[in-house]
Design a protein around this motif. Sequence first.
Motif, PDB file in Angstrom:
ATOM      1  N   PRO A 154       0.916  -1.533  -0.184  1.00  0.00           N
ATOM      2  CA  PRO A 154      -0.077   0.200  -0.024  1.00  0.00           C
ATOM      3  C   PRO A 154       0.627   1.313   0.149  1.00  0.00           C
ATOM      4  CG  PRO A 154      -0.945  -1.885   1.718  1.00  0.00           C
ATOM      5  CD  PRO A 154      -0.149  -1.825   0.920  1.00  0.00           C
ATOM      6  N   ASP A 155       1.661   1.834   0.644  1.00  0.00           N
ATOM      7  CA  ASP A 155       2.547   2.552   0.337  1.00  0.00           C
ATOM      8  C   ASP A 155       4.196   2.372  -0.875  1.00  0.00           C
ATOM      9  OD1 ASP A 155       4.282   0.237   1.668  1.00  0.00           O
ATOM     10  OD2 ASP A 155       4.953   0.979   3.046  1.00  0.00           O
ATOM     11  N   GLU A 158       6.030   3.661  -3.736  1.00  0.00           N
ATOM     12  CA  GLU A 158       5.895   4.947  -4.380  1.00  0.00           C
ATOM     13  C   GLU A 158       6.989   5.013  -5.543  1.00  0.00           C
ATOM     14  OE1 GLU A 158       8.324   6.765  -0.060  1.00  0.00           O
ATOM     15  OE2 GLU A 158       9.288   5.398  -0.975  1.00  0.00           O
ATOM     16  N   ARG A 201      -3.253   4.609  -5.507  1.00  0.00           N
ATOM     17  CA  ARG A 201      -2.154   6.087  -4.564  1.00  0.00           C
ATOM     18  C   ARG A 201      -1.864   7.149  -5.372  1.00  0.00           C
ATOM     19  NH1 ARG A 201       1.364   5.626  -0.353  1.00  0.00           N
ATOM     20  NH2 ARG A 201       3.237   5.996  -0.294  1.00  0.00           N
ATOM     21  N   ARG A 260      10.395   3.797  -2.153  1.00  0.00           N
ATOM     22  CA  ARG A 260       9.845   1.909  -2.195  1.00  0.00           C
ATOM     23  C   ARG A 260       8.761   1.835  -4.003  1.00  0.00           C
ATOM     24  NH1 ARG A 260       9.199  -0.665   2.613  1.00  0.00           N
ATOM     25  NH2 ARG A 260       7.278  -1.377   2.413  1.00  0.00           N
TER      26      ARG A 260
END
Length: 303
Positions: free
Chosen positions: A155-156, A158, A181, A284
């Motif tokens: 989910p995070d 980048e 996102r 990430r």
Amino acid sequence: MELVTIDDVRAAAERIKAVAVRTPLVRMGEAWVKPESLQPVGAFKIRGAYNAVASLRPDGVVTHSSGNHGQALAYAAKEFGVPCVVVVPEGTPRVKTDAIRGWGAEVVVVPPEQRESVAEKTAAERGLTLVPPYDHPAIIAGQGTVGLEIVEDLPDVEVVLVPVGGGGLASGVSTAVKALRPDARVIGVEPELAGDAAQSLAAGRVVVWEPARTFRTIADGLRTCLSELTYAHLNARLDGIVTVTEDEIRAAMGHLARRARLVAEPSGAVATAALLSGRVPAGRTVTVLSGGNVDPDLLRQVI
């Protein structure tokens, strides 16, 4: 021009869930790899092809393909019990044409510049539905499920690095990732020797490179040019595009085999090549390994 939405991608995910593998994220150093080489046909193309056939329910299908889409459409056609014809350009790796025939499809080999026209003529003469490799909303939506899974599993995230040929995969992935996102950066990657997408985005219009030019690259799955539909998606949703050299592609194939224990064909290795080059944003990062249908002799050379 109407673009594919996240709802279209979610609908595609439901259609393909019984057939397409939900590929994992494999750690490779500080980044992750999304190995679409683990799909039943060895490439991400099963997602879009199956979604298209499930949506259209044709009596028979035809396509033009550098190999992986042809395999995927042959697989989907077999699942639905309909005939399939795949038009491939001369020079298509035998590992791919043999696999297409293995799924029960008819293979027609033509000069590269005739692949689209012969597919269209075959569709008209035989009453088959043309399912293009990237220039269709159902194809883009199916490929977008790759991006959907990336955000669900990380989910995070980048940075997402995704190969660009005709642009169907990058269109779908950027659609899903940017919807879920918005702060993540989606970067397209293509070979320098088939850098038409980078030139197109810089020029603000579709720039077509002739087959004689794009066929110089080892990345046979990325020799096609953008369509107006995929250009519209990439122009609206892609955060940038980088190109990689032939040596960088070969090195990335070897790196994936040694460090991640993953087999990648040249087209599937370009995103990792961009990561290793250092010419992409930090963060990430997930690299999409789009396919693993590589000629065994070439694989031995790069390892």
